[in-house]
Design a protein around this motif. Structure first.
Motif, PDB file in Angstrom:
ATOM      1  N   ASP A  36       0.808  -1.220   0.000  1.00 51.94           N
ATOM      2  CA  ASP A  36       0.000   0.000   0.000  1.00 51.94           C
ATOM      3  C   ASP A  36       0.845   1.277   0.000  1.00 51.94           C
ATOM      4  N   VAL A  37       2.158   1.121   0.143  1.00 55.18           N
ATOM      5  CA  VAL A  37       3.069   2.273   0.181  1.00 55.18           C
ATOM      6  C   VAL A  37       3.780   2.389  -1.155  1.00 55.18           C
ATOM      7  N   ARG A  38       3.987   3.620  -1.595  1.00 57.11           N
ATOM      8  CA  ARG A  38       4.693   3.858  -2.867  1.00 57.11           C
ATOM      9  C   ARG A  38       6.013   3.102  -2.910  1.00 57.11           C
ATOM     10  N   GLU A  39       6.316   2.551  -4.063  1.00 54.92           N
ATOM     11  CA  GLU A  39       7.499   1.707  -4.253  1.00 54.92           C
ATOM     12  C   GLU A  39       8.799   2.434  -3.893  1.00 54.92           C
ATOM     13  N   GLY A  40       8.849   3.731  -4.136  1.00 52.31           N
ATOM     14  CA  GLY A  40      10.061   4.498  -3.862  1.00 52.31           C
ATOM     15  C   GLY A  40      10.468   4.498  -2.403  1.00 52.31           C
ATOM     16  N   PHE A  41       9.512   4.365  -1.498  1.00 54.40           N
ATOM     17  CA  PHE A  41       9.813   4.334  -0.068  1.00 54.40           C
ATOM     18  C   PHE A  41      10.689   3.128   0.254  1.00 54.40           C
ATOM     19  N   LEU A  42      10.264   1.958  -0.188  1.00 54.93           N
ATOM     20  CA  LEU A  42      11.019   0.734   0.065  1.00 54.93           C
ATOM     21  C   LEU A  42      12.395   0.798  -0.597  1.00 54.93           C
ATOM     22  N   LYS A  43      12.469   1.320  -1.804  1.00 52.30           N
ATOM     23  CA  LYS A  43      13.766   1.424  -2.490  1.00 52.30           C
ATOM     24  C   LYS A  43      14.737   2.287  -1.699  1.00 52.30           C
ATOM     25  N   GLU A  44      14.253   3.406  -1.173  1.00 52.52           N
ATOM     26  CA  GLU A  44      15.130   4.286  -0.392  1.00 52.52           C
ATOM     27  C   GLU A  44      15.529   3.617   0.922  1.00 52.52           C
ATOM     28  N   TYR A  45      14.602   2.937   1.555  1.00 54.56           N
ATOM     29  CA  TYR A  45      14.875   2.195   2.794  1.00 54.56           C
ATOM     30  C   TYR A  45      15.990   1.180   2.529  1.00 54.56           C
ATOM     31  N   GLN A  46      15.858   0.408   1.462  1.00 48.59           N
ATOM     32  CA  GLN A  46      16.868  -0.590   1.106  1.00 48.59           C
ATOM     33  C   GLN A  46      18.217   0.067   0.813  1.00 48.59           C
ATOM     34  N   SER A  47      18.192   1.189   0.134  1.00 46.11           N
ATOM     35  CA  SER A  47      19.421   1.897  -0.213  1.00 46.11           C
ATOM     36  C   SER A  47      20.195   2.313   1.041  1.00 46.11           C
ATOM     37  N   VAL A  48      19.485   2.817   2.032  1.00 45.06           N
ATOM     38  CA  VAL A  48      20.147   3.238   3.273  1.00 45.06           C
ATOM     39  C   VAL A  48      20.693   2.032   4.024  1.00 45.06           C
ATOM     40  N   LEU A  49      19.925   0.948   4.077  1.00 45.35           N
ATOM     41  CA  LEU A  49      20.423  -0.262   4.740  1.00 45.35           C
ATOM     42  C   LEU A  49      21.700  -0.760   4.074  1.00 45.35           C
ATOM     43  N   SER A  50      21.719  -0.743   2.754  1.00 48.07           N
ATOM     44  CA  SER A  50      22.926  -1.170   2.015  1.00 48.07           C
ATOM     45  C   SER A  50      24.108  -0.278   2.348  1.00 48.07           C
TER      46      SER A  50
END
Length: 150
Positions: free
Chosen positions: A41-55
């Motif tokens: 239900d959340v825009r895809e860009g949110f998860l991508k940015e979350y993953q980017s920071v974790l990486s």
């Protein structure tokens, strides 16, 4: 009397236009894997940015479905975000929670839903997500390191 009423009214209006941000850091053990429970239900860009920071923080992660969280996931994370339209589209709310074996270990929350006339609510989502994740995710080093060097 008029001045006092005016000042009180302005103070009430300004306090009603508040933006809040609260972060209780999670202390993930070094070398652990974080299972992010995908929120469709959340825009895809949110998860991508979350993953980017974790990486960038060298935190191992994998994205899992809410319906099939493996038992091997000791560390899990959920997220919620909303975008609102007011002159333009902006992220008005974001919440990331980190759990260890089902118990809440840390949480980051950004809320501008009471932002009203506060123009600071018009933010770029990616830098805000980055800020929240960077402050939320703390790496817990082995206690041996602290005994020897701390």
């Amino acid at each position: 009397m008029f001045k006092q009423v005016t000042v009180i009214t302005l103070m009430m209006l300004l306090s009603a236009c508040s933006i809040t941000q609260n972060i209780e850091p999670a202390e993930i053990s070094k070398g652990s894997e974080l299972c992010i429970i995908e929120n469709p239900d959340v825009r895809e860009g949110f998860l991508k940015e979350y993953q980017s920071v974790l990486s960038s923080k060298a935190i191992s992660y994998r994205v899992v479905s809410e319906n099939s969280v493996p038992d091997s996931c000791e560390w899990t994370s959920t997220y919620v975000a909303r975008w609102t339209w007011d002159l333009s589209l902006y992220m008005s709310y974001a919440e990331i929670k980190v759990f260890y074996k089902g118990s809440l270990d840390g949480e980051a929350k950004y809320d501008s839903t009471r932002g009203g006339a506060n123009m600071s609510k018009f933010i770029d989502a990616e830098p805000k997500i980055r800020e929240l994740v960077n402050q939320l995710m703390q790496i817990k080093s082995a206690s041996l390191f602290f005994r020897k060097f701390g």
